[in-house]
Scaffold this active site. Structure first.
Site, PDB file in Angstrom:
ATOM      1  N   HIS A 130     -10.990   7.139   6.980  1.00 43.37           N
ATOM      2  CA  HIS A 130      -9.780   6.524   7.533  1.00 43.37           C
ATOM      3  C   HIS A 130      -9.908   6.578   9.063  1.00 43.37           C
ATOM      4  CE1 HIS A 130      -5.459   6.357   8.583  1.00 43.37           C
ATOM      5  NE2 HIS A 130      -5.220   5.924   7.371  1.00 43.37           N
ATOM      6  N   ASP A 171     -10.515  15.840   5.168  1.00 44.30           N
ATOM      7  CA  ASP A 171      -9.335  14.977   5.194  1.00 44.30           C
ATOM      8  C   ASP A 171      -8.851  14.842   3.750  1.00 44.30           C
ATOM      9  OD1 ASP A 171      -7.542  12.901   5.061  1.00 44.30           O
ATOM     10  OD2 ASP A 171      -8.758  11.482   6.205  1.00 44.30           O
ATOM     11  N   GLN A 177      -5.508  11.680   0.979  1.00 42.75           N
ATOM     12  CA  GLN A 177      -5.422  10.849  -0.220  1.00 42.75           C
ATOM     13  C   GLN A 177      -5.608  11.687  -1.484  1.00 42.75           C
ATOM     14  OE1 GLN A 177      -4.133   7.622  -1.492  1.00 42.75           O
ATOM     15  NE2 GLN A 177      -4.806   7.382   0.599  1.00 42.75           N
ATOM     16  N   LYS A 214       2.372  11.394   1.218  1.00 45.99           N
ATOM     17  CA  LYS A 214       1.551  10.887   0.107  1.00 45.99           C
ATOM     18  C   LYS A 214       1.626  11.808  -1.103  1.00 45.99           C
ATOM     19  CE  LYS A 214      -1.401   8.190   3.089  1.00 45.99           C
ATOM     20  NZ  LYS A 214      -2.695   7.991   3.721  1.00 45.99           N
ATOM     21  N   CYS A 269      -6.833   0.758   7.124  1.00 43.60           N
ATOM     22  CA  CYS A 269      -7.232   1.706   8.180  1.00 43.60           C
ATOM     23  C   CYS A 269      -8.650   2.209   7.962  1.00 43.60           C
ATOM     24  CB  CYS A 269      -6.274   2.891   8.280  1.00 43.60           C
ATOM     25  SG  CYS A 269      -4.610   2.437   8.691  1.00 43.60           S
TER      26      CYS A 269
HETATM   27  C1  LIG Z   1      -3.104   8.144   4.877  1.00 42.58           C
HETATM   28  C2  LIG Z   1      -4.412   8.711   5.251  1.00 42.58           C
HETATM   29  C3  LIG Z   1      -4.613   9.325   6.502  1.00 42.58           C
HETATM   30  C4  LIG Z   1      -3.568   9.357   7.576  1.00 42.58           C
HETATM   31  O1  LIG Z   1      -2.422  10.009   7.165  1.00 42.58           O
HETATM   32  P1  LIG Z   1      -1.112   9.972   8.076  1.00 42.58           P
HETATM   33  O2  LIG Z   1      -0.061  10.464   7.155  1.00 42.58           O
HETATM   34  O3  LIG Z   1      -0.912   8.536   8.475  1.00 42.58           O
HETATM   35  O4  LIG Z   1      -1.361  10.845   9.248  1.00 42.58           O
HETATM   36  C5  LIG Z   1      -5.850   9.871   6.754  1.00 42.58           C
HETATM   37  N1  LIG Z   1      -6.831   9.838   5.838  1.00 42.58           N
HETATM   38  C6  LIG Z   1      -6.679   9.267   4.635  1.00 42.58           C
HETATM   39  C7  LIG Z   1      -7.813   9.293   3.650  1.00 42.58           C
HETATM   40  C8  LIG Z   1      -5.462   8.679   4.296  1.00 42.58           C
HETATM   41  O5  LIG Z   1      -5.319   8.113   3.091  1.00 42.58           O
END
Ligand SMILES: *Cc1c(COP(=O)(O)O)cnc(C)c1O
Length: 416
Positions: A133, A210, A213, A236, A374
């Site tokens: 992302h 990260d 998701q 999320k 993104c």
């Molecule tokens: C949504 C997402 C982000 C960013 O999350 P925010 O809540 O916008 O800070 C980063 N990495 C992944 C894989 C995402 O799905």
């Protein structure tokens, strides 16, 4: 499709009945029952979360950590209890390792700022994958400019899988950090995280995961993974926006300088020198999103009551069903066909632009995401400027998938 295909196998609990707990799912859009398949962008909130936030504002609201009055103590107790709920959820070793942030982006920037600026030098290398992302690319690019770091990129294959040998080739004595997604929001690929973390550590690098998701779809155990940092967002995970978490190993967090300065993160402020507060407060400058944190704890308790393993099994079945149904559509191509996949179906249909498709689906009450998600480098790799993406949560059903397929077929007949 025969009838049997529509049954959830007996060994997988049908947990979609929990959808009754989500008020926003029960409405009409454009005269059709809403079919919400944009969970990768954000999830809807169960009544339990809405109630927790509203009860907090109605009865217990106050600032935290500063007052000796009753409401401030209640707010502080709930806020710190939420930290323990998060700790347990990702199996961190200590509450001090749980930093509340504004979200994943904020958490990654915290690491970029505090760890990298204080201890990396020009020429040091940070490895990311091709399918990150933007929030796990751009902070490192900023430091590439500022500090002369070198950003190295793990390539992916045509299924959207990490090419492992290429990853191993990138590791070298200059590698200081691997910053890697657990679950690609654009492709649905799960990365071989545990092995990657072990290999990165063997090369002397730290690892930031990260988990934005992944966290709503897979069991996360930061100690079993042995990652150094883990970032995720509340929104999320059925919690409010504006709140997220950075997990970090105690020793690292303790050694790093703070990210932002202000109230809350200090012990003593004087013009002859300021001393910082202890963990985790050192990284929580300013008044936090107190209600958001309380909502996040409510969301985690809600999800725990269902159980992530049950969610994982159910969604795996649903993903299999959705994959089969979508592939039966003429001219539809899935983008992201990794062996190890979860919750995301990105696709393109010959001769149809994703944004036209998205608009026509919305007119039939079906909410999906269209665009680059993104993750523009992924789009570039697959030679597309956008995909349509349906992303699942446990409250989705086979009926939702059937409605999606019906709406796509109708849109295709209108556009062709
Ligand atoms: C949504 C997402 C982000 C960013 O999350 P925010 O809540 O916008 O800070 C980063 N990495 C992944 C894989 C995402 O799905």
């Amino acid at each position: 499709m025969n009838k049997a295909m529509n049954q959830i196998p007996a060994n997988v609990a049908d947990i979609s009945s929990y959808r009754a707990d989500f008020p926003a799912l029960h409405q009409q859009v454009s005269g059709h029952p809403l079919v919400y398949l944009d969970n990768g962008a954000s999830t809807q909130k169960p009544q339990a979360v809405i109630d927790a936030v509203s009860e907090f504002y109605q009865h217990d609201y106050s600032n935290v950590h500063r007052g000796i009055h009753t409401l401030s103590q209640r707010a502080t107790d709930q806020f710190e209890a939420a930290r323990e709920t998060v700790r347990e959820f990702i199996n961190a070793g200590s509450d001090k390792e749980i930093i509340f942030t504004r979200g994943t982006t904020d958490a990654i920037n915290l690491v970029a700022h505090s760890l990298v600026r204080s201890s990396f030098q020009a020429g040091d290398e940070v490895i990311v994958s091709m399918m990150e992302h933007h929030s796990n690319i751009v902070p490192w690019q900023i430091l590439e400019q500022e500090l002369g770091l070198k950003l190295r990129v793990i390539p992916i294959n045509e299924h959207g899988e990490i090419i492992y040998d290429e990853f191993l080739k990138l590791l070298n004595p200059k590698t200081k950090l691997l910053a890697i997604t657990q679950l690609s929001n654009a492709l649905g690929s799960l990365t071989p995280l545990k092995q990657m973390i072990a290999d990165a550590h063997a090369a002397g690098a730290k690892v930031l995961v990260d988990g934005a998701q992944a966290v709503a779809h897979t069991v996360v155990d930061v100690q079993a993974l042995d990652c150094d940092f883990y970032a995720f967002s509340g929104h999320k995970l059925f919690a409010p926006t504006g709140v997220g978490v950075l997990y970090g190993k105690h020793q690292l967090l303790d050694a790093m300088p703070p990210y932002q300065g202000g109230g809350e993160m200090i012990k003593v402020v004087s013009f002859s020198g300021t001393t910082y507060n202890e963990l985790p407060h050192k990284y929580e400058a300013g008044t936090p999103n107190i209600a958001g944190v309380i909502g996040l704890a409510a969301a985690i308790k809600y999800v725990n009551a269902i159980g992530i393993p049950a969610i994982q099994d159910y969604e795996h079945q649903l993903l299999g069903y959705a994959t089969e149904q979508l592939l039966a559509i003429d001219g539809l191509h899935l983008i992201g066909t990794a062996q190890d996949k979860a919750s995301i179906l990105s696709f393109q249909i010959d001769g149809i632009h994703a944004s036209d498709l998205g608009t026509l689906l919305d007119q039939q009450g079906v909410a999906i995401r269209v665009g680059h998600h993104c993750a523009m480098p992924v789009m570039e790799f697959f030679g597309v400027d956008a995909t349509a993406r349906a992303s699942l949560a446990f409250y989705n059903t086979r009926d939702d998938i059937d409605a999606l397929v019906k709406a796509i077929n109708k849109a295709v007949s209108m556009l062709k």
